[in-house]
Design a protein around this motif. Structure first.
Motif: not given
Length: 501
Positions: A327-333, A299-310, A315-319
């Motif tokens: 930039r979309k105000n998402l944080g990951l600890v 979800i955070f964009g650190a690893t790829p996905i094969d399918s699915g939507k976020i 609003e649908e986004v491509k991370l």
């Protein structure tokens, strides 16, 4: 019975900091002796003195009735004192067996490395521990919990007389904790003295006979675990009366913040769908290896996905990378603070401000140093980060204080969706209480939190709603009034083709 290990009037002074003051403790054979206290209380300094990393400024260490001063940890190991550190020291390019025997490799009569015997002996230890690992597996292919079991196997292979365990369960599942406790009990029966450092109060009654509380570098008291309550121990640690440190609030759910639909990464997780809302703490529970971390990294964009939507705020986004998520105000600890959460060679200011630099750049894109200092001081104060100053290098801080800096950097980045992966691992009870309060404030102000935790009391005490994962799939959801230990265990244990209810 005489103690096998005794520290007498130990004091340790570093430049600008007195880490220990006149600490005396006796450790006996065949006993599990807990050492507890807040981060910065002096626990790590004391075990480093015992194991030959530091020399005390004042006081002595006695081992088997004789005063000792180990020149280095190797000498302590040779004498029979072994340490399982909180931070793993695994050589990832070596096999499990090669890690277990590293520096003590088995050789045949000709002096040639006997890998076959190393593999056999290691496999015997792993089988004895009831751990499903192969001695010939590369350590780098294992997760954090499995690597922790290698550390335990190392200690068993050394036949130590004193074993120091520093937060040994922090990366382990319930099954692996049971396996560890089995080994602890066997070591105890073999008359091994065990010094057990933990922030998990439940473990004291599960495995320990005595507990010593340290606070601000001083010994507060040594007590029989059977004679005191968890509440009394916590109060001794923090020096004041503490109530329910989960401080659970009833939150009001707001708008949709994050939605994922049919997220899949083949062989890792499959068909993950859920929604996280403003004003809510959404818990993710399950066994270690269930796929929780992998989903959040995707979800955070650190690893790829094969399918699915976020979707973010509808609003649908491509991370495709973490920068896009930030930039979309998402944080990951992240779960592994040393590998993916911090720049250990940099100071607190640089780590705290890093995700926010583009938003607070000065004229011509230069770093806004005044803002950096202001925000760093704010979150050092809020999270009670113990350090000489804000320019302290991260590698010199305790594990708990490092974790606090990670939390602070995402709060400073104005994230309105926070993904917290085992956020209180290695943090003491007082700091946890403060952090839980910050979490409640965050969601009360319209933020959304997704929290992964392997600690069921934490999930039960903090989360408004819980999703449980099993073998890469969501096996069930628990709402208000349904979150309890029995339900969590049931959903974490069912197979993916069984009904969740």
């Amino acid at each position: 019975m005489e103690p096998i290990l005794r520290v007498k009037n130990i004091s340790k002074v570093f430049p600008g900091v007195k880490a220990l003051t006149d600490v005396s403790i006796d450790f006996y054979p065949g006993e599990v002796h807990a050492l507890v206290g807040e981060n910065g209380a002096g626990k790590s300094t004391l075990i480093k003195i015992i194991s030959g990393v530091y020399t005390p400024t004042e006081g002595t260490v006695e081992y088997e009735g004789k005063e000792v001063s180990f020149a280095n940890p190797g000498r302590a190991i040779d004498a029979g004192i072994a340490v399982i550190h909180q931070e793993l020291s695994i050589a990832k390019d070596l096999t499990v067996a090669e890690n277990v025997w590293l520096g003590r490799e088995i050789r045949n009569s000709l002096g040639i490395l006997d890998k076959a015997k190393m593999n056999r002996d290691t496999q015997d230890i792993l089988d004895f521990m009831n751990v499903n690992l192969k001695a010939t597996t590369k350590a780098g292919l294992l997760n954090a919990a499995q690597q922790q079991m290698i550390e335990i196997a190392k200690v068993i292979s050394k036949n130590a007389k004193v074993v120091i365990m520093d937060e040994p369960t922090s990366s382990l599942s319930e099954h692996e904790i049971d396996a560890l406790f089995k080994q602890v009990r066997i070591l105890r029966e073999k008359n091994v003295a065990i010094i057990y450092i933990t922030h998990r109060m439940k473990e004291l009654t599960d495995i320990c006979e005595r507990v010593t509380v340290l606070r601000d570098g001083c010994k507060v008291d040594t007590m029989m675990v059977a004679d005191v309550t968890e509440h009394q121990i916590v109060n001794s640690m923090v020096g004041r009366e503490m109530g329910d440190y989960y401080n659970k609030h009833k939150h009001t759910r707001g708008q949709e913040m994050l939605r994922v639909e049919h997220l899949t990464r083949k062989g890792v997780f499959e068909d993950i769908s859920f929604t996280a809302y403003a004003g809510e703490i959404l818990g993710f529970s399950g066994l270690v290896g269930a796929g929780r971390t992998e989903v959040m990294e995707a979800i955070f964009g650190a690893t790829p996905i094969d399918s699915g939507k976020i979707f973010l705020r509808g609003e649908e986004v491509k991370l495709d990378n973490p920068a896009a998520a930030i930039r979309k105000n998402l944080g990951l600890v992240t779960e592994d603070r040393r590998r993916t959460g911090l720049l250990l060679a940099k100071n607190i200011v640089e780590n705290t401000s890093l995700p926010s630099l583009p938003l607070h750049a000065g004229k011509f894109g230069f770093v806004n140093n005044a803002w950096e200092r202001k925000v760093t001081k704010e979150y050092m104060d809020k999270l009670r980060v113990k350090a000489p100053n804000m320019y302290t290098i991260l590698s010199t801080l305790s594990g708990g204080n490092q974790q606090k800096v990670i939390l602070g950097k995402w709060l400073a980045a104005d994230s309105n969706i926070l993904i917290l992966d085992e956020p209180t691992r290695g943090i003491d009870v007082n700091a946890r209480s403060e952090f839980y309060t910050l979490m409640h404030e965050f969601v009360s102000n319209g933020g959304s939190i997704i929290m992964i935790s392997s600690e069921m009391p934490e999930i039960i005490g903090v989360a408004d709603r819980v999703l449980v994962m099993r073998e890469g799939r969501i096996s069930g959801e628990l709402g208000e009034g349904e979150i309890n230990e029995q339900s969590l265990i049931r959903l974490a244990s069912i197979t993916t083709d069984e009904p969740a209810a």
